[in-house]
Scaffold this motif. Structure first.
Motif, PDB file in Angstrom:
ATOM      1  N   ALA A  54       0.916  -1.409   0.240  1.00 22.55           N
ATOM      2  CA  ALA A  54      -0.034  -0.136  -0.001  1.00 22.55           C
ATOM      3  C   ALA A  54       0.830   1.431   0.072  1.00 22.55           C
ATOM      4  N   TYR A  55       1.914   1.287   0.664  1.00 22.11           N
ATOM      5  CA  TYR A  55       2.722   2.215   0.786  1.00 22.11           C
ATOM      6  C   TYR A  55       3.503   2.540  -0.774  1.00 22.11           C
ATOM      7  N   LEU A  56       3.847   1.301  -1.120  1.00 21.88           N
ATOM      8  CA  LEU A  56       4.428   1.546  -2.472  1.00 21.88           C
ATOM      9  C   LEU A  56       3.404   2.079  -3.693  1.00 21.88           C
ATOM     10  N   ALA A  57       2.051   1.444  -3.601  1.00 20.01           N
ATOM     11  CA  ALA A  57       1.361   2.131  -4.577  1.00 20.01           C
ATOM     12  C   ALA A  57       0.746   3.458  -4.234  1.00 20.01           C
ATOM     13  N   ARG A  58       0.308   3.935  -3.146  1.00 21.83           N
ATOM     14  CA  ARG A  58      -0.158   5.154  -3.057  1.00 21.83           C
ATOM     15  C   ARG A  58       0.621   6.258  -2.035  1.00 21.83           C
ATOM     16  N   LYS A 230      11.310  -9.486 -12.192  1.00 22.79           N
ATOM     17  CA  LYS A 230      10.170  -9.048 -12.526  1.00 22.79           C
ATOM     18  C   LYS A 230      10.020  -7.943 -11.477  1.00 22.79           C
ATOM     19  N   ALA A 231       9.216  -6.681 -11.569  1.00 18.92           N
ATOM     20  CA  ALA A 231       8.719  -6.116 -10.366  1.00 18.92           C
ATOM     21  C   ALA A 231       7.907  -6.238  -9.432  1.00 18.92           C
ATOM     22  N   ALA A 232       8.169  -6.072  -8.114  1.00 17.52           N
ATOM     23  CA  ALA A 232       7.042  -6.231  -7.469  1.00 17.52           C
ATOM     24  C   ALA A 232       5.968  -5.458  -7.477  1.00 17.52           C
ATOM     25  N   SER A 233       4.678  -6.130  -7.286  1.00 22.37           N
ATOM     26  CA  SER A 233       3.507  -5.211  -7.506  1.00 22.37           C
ATOM     27  C   SER A 233       2.255  -5.753  -6.651  1.00 22.37           C
TER      28      SER A 233
END
Length: 233
Positions: A54-58, A230-233
């Motif tokens: 969540a930190y990485l996405a938002r 591959k990227a973490a997502s």
């Protein structure tokens, strides 16, 4: 029988420098690793990863209502995630409140708890990162670009930034103690000036930038496992 996930341990396979291994051993002792990861349940592990994602996405954490009180208490006792004033305040390497360690991943901006946390974010996210840290001596901002492998410094705004990794008792929350001595300086001279203001008993490691990045990558890459390449997502 309860099925526990395996312990998360630093990725020493990416460390090529003796001083980085020495710093890692001093910071991440066996006792500390056991207290953090020993017997961690799959539920707590999934919650931990969801919070970091969540930190990485938002750029901010999820609401605490998404997790049980038991899970958040478990993560807090392990010094992985801390809830304060009804919200997630920190989840290493991230801080919800602004700090002097900023990381930009594409369009997302997050704040790290310390310099090593900031430098290790690219490796954990498997995405390129632009890191900005404030030198404690002169208050100048130092900008650093790190490649998606989390190990390659693409650029730095000063010729020889230094990473100081202070070794202190962790206590119940590293962010309130040890992390305050994990700093990035714009030059060796400014690190030396800062060290003169510290107690003679202060312990730590003076690392060149590339070695500080390697240390951060070794600690944080295992936090979010991802397929190689591959990227973490």
């Amino acid at each position: 029988m309860v099925d526990h996930t395996e312990n998360v341990v630093p990725d020493t396979s990416i460390i090529s420098e003796r001083n980085v291994l020495e710093a890692l051993s001093a910071l991440m002792t066996e006792a500390r690793l056991a207290a953090r990861w020993g017997g961690l349940s799959p539920t707590s592990r999934r919650a931990h990863q969801a919070i970091l994602q969540a930190y990485l996405a938002r750029g901010e954490p999820p609401c605490i209502s998404e997790f049980t009180a038991e899970t958040l208490s478990d993560l807090g006792q392990r010094d992985l995630v801390h809830v304060r004033d009804g919200r997630i305040a920190l989840a290493y390497p991230f801080s919800t409140r602004p700090t002097e360690f900023q990381v930009r991943l594409g369009e997302v901006e997050v704040h790290a708890i310390c310099a090593v946390d900031a430098l290790g974010t690219a490796a954990m996210a498997r995405r390129p990162a632009e890191v900005t840290c404030v030198c404690p001596t002169c208050r100048a901002s130092v900008s650093i670009g790190i490649s998606p492998d989390g190990l390659t410094v693409k650029h730095a705004s000063t010729p020889d930034p230094r990473v100081w990794t202070g070794v202190k008792d962790v206590g119940t929350c590293a962010a309130d103690g040890q992390c305050k001595s994990m700093l990035l300086f714009c030059s060796p001279e400014h690190l030396d000036a800062w060290k003169q203001s510290q107690p003679p008993s202060a312990r730590g490691f003076d690392l060149p930038l590339a070695h500080g990045v390697q240390l951060g990558a070794a600690i944080f890459r295992p936090f979010i496992p991802g397929p190689k390449g591959k990227a973490a997502s």
